[in-house]
Write a protein that holds these residues in place. Structure first.
Motif, short mmCIF file in Angstrom:
data_model
loop_
_atom_site.label_atom_id
_atom_site.label_comp_id
_atom_site.label_asym_id
_atom_site.label_seq_id
_atom_site.Cartn_x
_atom_site.Cartn_y
_atom_site.Cartn_z
N MET A 98 0.84 -1.16 0.00
CA MET A 98 0.00 0.00 0.00
C MET A 98 0.89 1.24 0.00
SD MET A 98 -3.11 0.84 2.53
CE MET A 98 -4.15 0.03 1.35
N LYS A 99 0.46 2.28 -0.71
CA LYS A 99 1.24 3.51 -0.79
C LYS A 99 0.42 4.70 -0.31
CE LYS A 99 4.17 2.21 -4.62
NZ LYS A 99 4.65 2.59 -5.96
N LEU A 100 1.07 5.55 0.48
CA LEU A 100 0.49 6.81 0.93
C LEU A 100 1.40 7.93 0.42
CD1 LEU A 100 -1.56 8.36 2.71
CD2 LEU A 100 0.04 8.08 4.60
N TYR A 101 0.83 8.86 -0.32
CA TYR A 101 1.59 9.96 -0.90
C TYR A 101 1.54 11.16 0.02
CZ TYR A 101 1.26 7.04 -5.02
OH TYR A 101 1.35 5.98 -5.88
N ILE A 102 2.71 11.68 0.38
CA ILE A 102 2.81 12.86 1.24
C ILE A 102 3.19 14.03 0.32
CG2 ILE A 102 4.00 13.94 3.19
CD1 ILE A 102 4.28 10.29 3.05
N TYR A 103 2.43 15.12 0.42
CA TYR A 103 2.65 16.23 -0.50
C TYR A 103 2.65 17.57 0.23
CZ TYR A 103 -2.42 16.76 -0.11
OH TYR A 103 -3.70 16.93 0.38
N ASN A 104 3.30 18.55 -0.40
CA ASN A 104 3.32 19.91 0.10
C ASN A 104 1.96 20.53 -0.23
OD1 ASN A 104 3.60 22.89 -0.33
ND2 ASN A 104 5.66 22.46 0.45
N VAL B 283 6.33 14.90 -1.93
CA VAL B 283 7.65 14.96 -1.31
C VAL B 283 8.11 13.59 -0.82
CG1 VAL B 283 7.50 17.40 -0.68
CG2 VAL B 283 6.71 15.66 0.93
N ALA B 284 7.15 12.69 -0.58
CA ALA B 284 7.51 11.36 -0.08
C ALA B 284 6.39 10.37 -0.37
CB ALA B 284 7.77 11.41 1.43
N ILE B 285 6.76 9.09 -0.35
CA ILE B 285 5.80 8.01 -0.50
C ILE B 285 6.06 7.03 0.63
CG2 ILE B 285 4.96 6.13 -1.95
CD1 ILE B 285 6.05 7.75 -4.37
N ALA B 286 5.04 6.78 1.45
CA ALA B 286 5.15 5.82 2.55
C ALA B 286 4.62 4.48 2.07
CB ALA B 286 4.35 6.30 3.76
N ASN B 287 5.45 3.45 2.17
CA ASN B 287 5.07 2.10 1.78
C ASN B 287 4.85 1.27 3.03
OD1 ASN B 287 5.42 2.07 -1.22
ND2 ASN B 287 7.48 2.71 -0.64
N GLY B 288 3.69 0.64 3.13
CA GLY B 288 3.40 -0.18 4.29
C GLY B 288 2.43 -1.29 3.97
N ALA B 289 2.25 -2.18 4.92
CA ALA B 289 1.35 -3.32 4.73
C ALA B 289 -0.12 -2.91 4.78
CB ALA B 289 1.64 -4.38 5.79
N ASP B 290 -0.41 -1.81 5.52
CA ASP B 290 -1.79 -1.36 5.67
C ASP B 290 -1.82 0.14 5.95
OD1 ASP B 290 -1.02 -1.12 8.37
OD2 ASP B 290 -1.97 -3.01 8.93
#
Length: 63
Positions: free
Chosen positions: A1-7, A14-21
């Motif tokens: 799963m991907k969560l996009y962090i943006y300004n 600015v970043a992409i958080a990769n995690g299981a959930d």
């Protein structure tokens, strides 16, 4: 799963958080980019759409 962090001003990713959930992705985002006045999070970035996020060439990868 991907969560996009943006300004929130520029809408640039600015970043992409990769995690299981969601819980793991959001914990990573909070630990690195907890200022929600400056940074927002989205699972659906809508790249290329009107008012969507702007892809960047080198976002930080959080794991």
């Amino acid at each position: 799963m991907k969560l996009y962090i943006y300004n929130t001003d520029s809408r640039e990713v600015v970043a992409i958080a990769n995690g299981a959930d969601n819980k793991q992705c959001e914990a990573l985002a909070a630990a690195h980019y907890g200022d929600t006045d400056t940074f927002g999070w989205s699972y659906e970035p809508a790249f290329g759409c009107n008012d969507g996020l702007i892809e960047t060439s080198n976002p930080e990868l959080l794991r």
